[in-house]
Design a protein around this motif. Structure first.
Motif, PDB file in Angstrom:
ATOM      1  N   GLU A  34       0.825  -1.212   0.000  1.00 17.93           N
ATOM      2  CA  GLU A  34       0.000   0.000   0.000  1.00 17.93           C
ATOM      3  C   GLU A  34       0.857   1.258   0.000  1.00 17.93           C
ATOM      4  O   GLU A  34       0.542   2.242  -0.675  1.00 17.93           O
ATOM      5  CB  GLU A  34      -0.959   0.000   1.197  1.00 17.93           C
ATOM      6  N   LEU A  35       1.954   1.230   0.748  1.00 15.75           N
ATOM      7  CA  LEU A  35       2.845   2.395   0.765  1.00 15.75           C
ATOM      8  C   LEU A  35       3.442   2.647  -0.615  1.00 15.75           C
ATOM      9  O   LEU A  35       3.645   3.790  -1.013  1.00 15.75           O
ATOM     10  CB  LEU A  35       3.964   2.190   1.788  1.00 15.75           C
ATOM     11  N   ARG A  36       3.666   1.575  -1.380  1.00 19.10           N
ATOM     12  CA  ARG A  36       4.243   1.725  -2.720  1.00 19.10           C
ATOM     13  C   ARG A  36       3.204   2.118  -3.762  1.00 19.10           C
ATOM     14  O   ARG A  36       3.479   2.928  -4.648  1.00 19.10           O
ATOM     15  CB  ARG A  36       4.899   0.402  -3.169  1.00 19.10           C
ATOM     16  N   GLU A  37       1.997   1.538  -3.663  1.00 19.21           N
ATOM     17  CA  GLU A  37       1.057   1.610  -4.783  1.00 19.21           C
ATOM     18  C   GLU A  37      -0.209   2.420  -4.529  1.00 19.21           C
ATOM     19  O   GLU A  37      -0.881   2.818  -5.483  1.00 19.21           O
ATOM     20  CB  GLU A  37       0.663   0.178  -5.192  1.00 19.21           C
ATOM     21  N   ASN A  38      -0.585   2.651  -3.282  1.00 20.54           N
ATOM     22  CA  ASN A  38      -1.845   3.339  -2.988  1.00 20.54           C
ATOM     23  C   ASN A  38      -1.689   4.837  -3.250  1.00 20.54           C
ATOM     24  O   ASN A  38      -0.843   5.501  -2.646  1.00 20.54           O
ATOM     25  CB  ASN A  38      -2.242   3.095  -1.532  1.00 20.54           C
ATOM     26  N   TYR A  39      -2.522   5.370  -4.156  1.00 16.02           N
ATOM     27  CA  TYR A  39      -2.407   6.783  -4.526  1.00 16.02           C
ATOM     28  C   TYR A  39      -2.559   7.722  -3.330  1.00 16.02           C
ATOM     29  O   TYR A  39      -1.979   8.815  -3.302  1.00 16.02           O
ATOM     30  CB  TYR A  39      -3.454   7.131  -5.592  1.00 16.02           C
ATOM     31  N   ALA A  40      -3.321   7.307  -2.330  1.00 14.39           N
ATOM     32  CA  ALA A  40      -3.595   8.182  -1.188  1.00 14.39           C
ATOM     33  C   ALA A  40      -2.488   8.161  -0.146  1.00 14.39           C
ATOM     34  O   ALA A  40      -2.509   8.960   0.799  1.00 14.39           O
ATOM     35  CB  ALA A  40      -4.915   7.781  -0.539  1.00 14.39           C
ATOM     36  N   LEU A  41      -1.513   7.253  -0.297  1.00 15.73           N
ATOM     37  CA  LEU A  41      -0.448   7.131   0.700  1.00 15.73           C
ATOM     38  C   LEU A  41       0.901   7.624   0.201  1.00 15.73           C
ATOM     39  O   LEU A  41       1.928   7.380   0.827  1.00 15.73           O
ATOM     40  CB  LEU A  41      -0.318   5.670   1.158  1.00 15.73           C
ATOM     41  N   GLN A  42       0.890   8.330  -0.924  1.00 22.10           N
ATOM     42  CA  GLN A  42       2.147   8.881  -1.422  1.00 22.10           C
ATOM     43  C   GLN A  42       2.491  10.163  -0.669  1.00 22.10           C
ATOM     44  O   GLN A  42       1.631  10.795  -0.054  1.00 22.10           O
ATOM     45  CB  GLN A  42       2.046   9.159  -2.926  1.00 22.10           C
ATOM     46  N   LEU A  43       3.748  10.535  -0.690  1.00 20.51           N
ATOM     47  CA  LEU A  43       4.196  11.713   0.058  1.00 20.51           C
ATOM     48  C   LEU A  43       3.537  12.973  -0.483  1.00 20.51           C
ATOM     49  O   LEU A  43       3.616  13.261  -1.677  1.00 20.51           O
ATOM     50  CB  LEU A  43       5.719  11.847  -0.025  1.00 20.51           C
ATOM     51  N   MET A  44       2.858  13.696   0.392  1.00 17.49           N
ATOM     52  CA  MET A  44       2.210  14.956   0.022  1.00 17.49           C
ATOM     53  C   MET A  44       1.872  15.714   1.292  1.00 17.49           C
ATOM     54  O   MET A  44       1.803  15.125   2.381  1.00 17.49           O
ATOM     55  CB  MET A  44       0.941  14.687  -0.802  1.00 17.49           C
ATOM     56  N   ASP A  45       1.649  17.020   1.155  1.00 20.89           N
ATOM     57  CA  ASP A  45       1.286  17.778   2.354  1.00 20.89           C
ATOM     58  C   ASP A  45      -0.197  17.588   2.649  1.00 20.89           C
ATOM     59  O   ASP A  45      -0.933  16.973   1.875  1.00 20.89           O
ATOM     60  CB  ASP A  45       1.647  19.263   2.213  1.00 20.89           C
ATOM     61  N   GLU A  46      -0.642  18.124   3.793  1.00 21.83           N
ATOM     62  CA  GLU A  46      -2.004  17.872   4.253  1.00 21.83           C
ATOM     63  C   GLU A  46      -3.048  18.402   3.274  1.00 21.83           C
ATOM     64  O   GLU A  46      -4.028  17.715   2.969  1.00 21.83           O
ATOM     65  CB  GLU A  46      -2.222  18.497   5.631  1.00 21.83           C
ATOM     66  N   LEU A  47      -2.849  19.618   2.756  1.00 25.02           N
ATOM     67  CA  LEU A  47      -3.840  20.197   1.849  1.00 25.02           C
ATOM     68  C   LEU A  47      -3.962  19.380   0.574  1.00 25.02           C
ATOM     69  O   LEU A  47      -5.065  19.153   0.063  1.00 25.02           O
ATOM     70  CB  LEU A  47      -3.459  21.645   1.513  1.00 25.02           C
ATOM     71  N   GLU A  48      -2.825  18.909   0.052  1.00 24.04           N
ATOM     72  CA  GLU A  48      -2.852  18.089  -1.151  1.00 24.04           C
ATOM     73  C   GLU A  48      -3.540  16.749  -0.876  1.00 24.04           C
ATOM     74  O   GLU A  48      -4.283  16.232  -1.709  1.00 24.04           O
ATOM     75  CB  GLU A  48      -1.431  17.857  -1.661  1.00 24.04           C
ATOM     76  N   PHE A  49      -3.299  16.206   0.311  1.00 20.76           N
ATOM     77  CA  PHE A  49      -3.932  14.944   0.709  1.00 20.76           C
ATOM     78  C   PHE A  49      -5.451  15.095   0.750  1.00 20.76           C
ATOM     79  O   PHE A  49      -6.189  14.267   0.217  1.00 20.76           O
ATOM     80  CB  PHE A  49      -3.401  14.505   2.073  1.00 20.76           C
ATOM     81  N   VAL A  50      -5.918  16.164   1.382  1.00 20.79           N
ATOM     82  CA  VAL A  50      -7.357  16.411   1.492  1.00 20.79           C
ATOM     83  C   VAL A  50      -7.966  16.584   0.101  1.00 20.79           C
ATOM     84  O   VAL A  50      -9.016  16.005  -0.210  1.00 20.79           O
ATOM     85  CB  VAL A  50      -7.640  17.655   2.364  1.00 20.79           C
ATOM     86  N   LYS A  51      -7.305  17.360  -0.753  1.00 22.65           N
ATOM     87  CA  LYS A  51      -7.813  17.581  -2.102  1.00 22.65           C
ATOM     88  C   LYS A  51      -7.855  16.276  -2.894  1.00 22.65           C
ATOM     89  O   LYS A  51      -8.831  15.983  -3.595  1.00 22.65           O
ATOM     90  CB  LYS A  51      -6.948  18.609  -2.833  1.00 22.65           C
ATOM     91  N   THR A  52      -6.799  15.464  -2.770  1.00 17.67           N
ATOM     92  CA  THR A  52      -6.730  14.187  -3.491  1.00 17.67           C
ATOM     93  C   THR A  52      -7.867  13.263  -3.081  1.00 17.67           C
ATOM     94  O   THR A  52      -8.505  12.620  -3.920  1.00 17.67           O
ATOM     95  CB  THR A  52      -5.375  13.501  -3.213  1.00 17.67           C
ATOM     96  N   LEU A  53      -8.142  13.211  -1.782  1.00 23.89           N
ATOM     97  CA  LEU A  53      -9.153  12.275  -1.290  1.00 23.89           C
ATOM     98  C   LEU A  53     -10.583  12.742  -1.553  1.00 23.89           C
ATOM     99  O   LEU A  53     -11.485  11.916  -1.714  1.00 23.89           O
ATOM    100  CB  LEU A  53      -8.958  12.032   0.209  1.00 23.89           C
ATOM    101  N   THR A  54     -10.791  14.049  -1.588  1.00 25.38           N
ATOM    102  CA  THR A  54     -12.169  14.554  -1.701  1.00 25.38           C
ATOM    103  C   THR A  54     -12.592  14.868  -3.133  1.00 25.38           C
ATOM    104  O   THR A  54     -13.779  15.035  -3.392  1.00 25.38           O
ATOM    105  CB  THR A  54     -12.350  15.823  -0.847  1.00 25.38           C
ATOM    106  N   THR A  55     -11.662  14.933  -4.064  1.00 24.65           N
ATOM    107  CA  THR A  55     -12.003  15.227  -5.451  1.00 24.65           C
ATOM    108  C   THR A  55     -12.633  14.004  -6.120  1.00 24.65           C
ATOM    109  O   THR A  55     -12.125  12.894  -5.996  1.00 24.65           O
ATOM    110  CB  THR A  55     -10.752  15.659  -6.239  1.00 24.65           C
ATOM    111  N   ASP A  56     -13.748  14.242  -6.818  1.00 23.71           N
ATOM    112  CA  ASP A  56     -14.426  13.188  -7.586  1.00 23.71           C
ATOM    113  C   ASP A  56     -14.881  12.015  -6.736  1.00 23.71           C
ATOM    114  O   ASP A  56     -14.919  10.868  -7.209  1.00 23.71           O
ATOM    115  CB  ASP A  56     -13.523  12.675  -8.721  1.00 23.71           C
TER     116      ASP A  56
END
Length: 278
Positions: A34-56
């Motif tokens: 999951e650390l290697r392949e899960n799009y939501a677990l890649q290195l990013m800051d908090e705002l980018e994480f929130v945007k990634t998870l809530t978009t679409d």
């Protein structure tokens, strides 16, 4: 994410679930994978994480909030609960202000149904659409073509706790004689502007590309609440992507609009979408 990489991870939901997006079909994984392949677990800051998870994100069905409470507080035993659903005898009168859900195939429904009935065909997502269109506090009558199908639909309703909403379960009444009109496809293709086109696909689908440029976009879960937005000055055509949602959509719109015919574009739209998207 701080667990050892060999720790096994099991999914809580499968692909296609409305509880999230881009869900893997795998039945197990590991923290390392999951650390290697899960799009939501890649290195990013908090705002980018929130945007990634809530978009679409998928839409939230009406039943979700209620089911959270059911899961916390517990529900009646399954067999007792489905047995408690009232079975109505032939000729029983239906209360006028109670919704009607007709689970028969579209062709049967179109050939004769009760006015105002919503055509939610039996299928793998029957309960999802039931809990997306019907609110958790609304009662409804449930109609099927035979006793076996009625049993199946009651059990599917129970998957989301909606068996408690069934006012009565019954087979097709003899007065189910309202017939749906057939679309003259050649006339429609010749002049689309003679019709009001309603697209009941989800917002993300519409954003990816409209089939008809001037279509009114109202996602099916919102259609009952927003049907007044549909102009009734010319015939109405309802479409989705493959025909299941448009069948439900036509039945909802037909109950609200009587001044003009309401047509189902059905499976024909699949070919039109291929033309639009190449």
């Amino acid at each position: 994410m701080t667990l050892p990489k060999n720790v096994v991870v099991y999914p809580a939901h499968g692909p296609g679930s409305l509880c999230g997006k881009n869900m893997s079909p795998e039945l197990e994984s590991t923290i390392g994978r999951e650390l290697r392949e899960n799009y939501a677990l890649q290195l990013m800051d908090e705002l980018e994480f929130v945007k990634t998870l809530t978009t679409d994100q998928p839409f939230m069905p009406k039943y979700f909030g209620r089911d959270v409470l059911l899961n916390k507080n517990g529900v009646p035993g399954f067999e007792d609960s489905i047995t408690a659903v009232p079975r109505m005898e032939e000729g029983s009168a239906l209360e006028a202000d109670i919704l009607i859900v007709d689970g028969r195939p579209k062709a049967q429904f179109r050939s004769g149904h009760l006015h105002g009935a919503i055509n939610l065909q039996d299928g793998e997502k029957f309960e999802t659409w039931l809990g997306s269109i019907i609110g958790p506090d609304e009662q409804f009558y449930l109609i099927a073509e035979n006793d076996d199908k009625l049993d199946i639909l009651i059990k599917k309703a129970a998957k989301i706790g909606y068996e408690q909403n069934i006012k009565g379960a019954l087979l097709v009444p003899v007065n189910a004689n309202e017939v749906s009109p057939d679309l003259d496809l050649d006339a429609f293709r010749a002049n689309e502007n003679d019709y009001t086109i309603v697209d009941v696909r989800n917002q993300a689908e519409v954003a990816a590309g409209k089939v008809f440029k001037n279509a009114v976009s109202i996602p099916l879960p919102e259609l009952r609440e927003r049907v007044s937005e549909i102009p009734a000055d010319k015939p109405v055509i309802v479409h989705c992507a493959a025909g299941y949602r448009s069948a439900a959509g036509v039945s909802i719109v037909s109950a609200a609009i009587n001044a003009v015919p309401v047509y189902d574009l059905g499976e024909v739209v699949t070919e039109m979408m291929k033309e639009v998207h190449g």
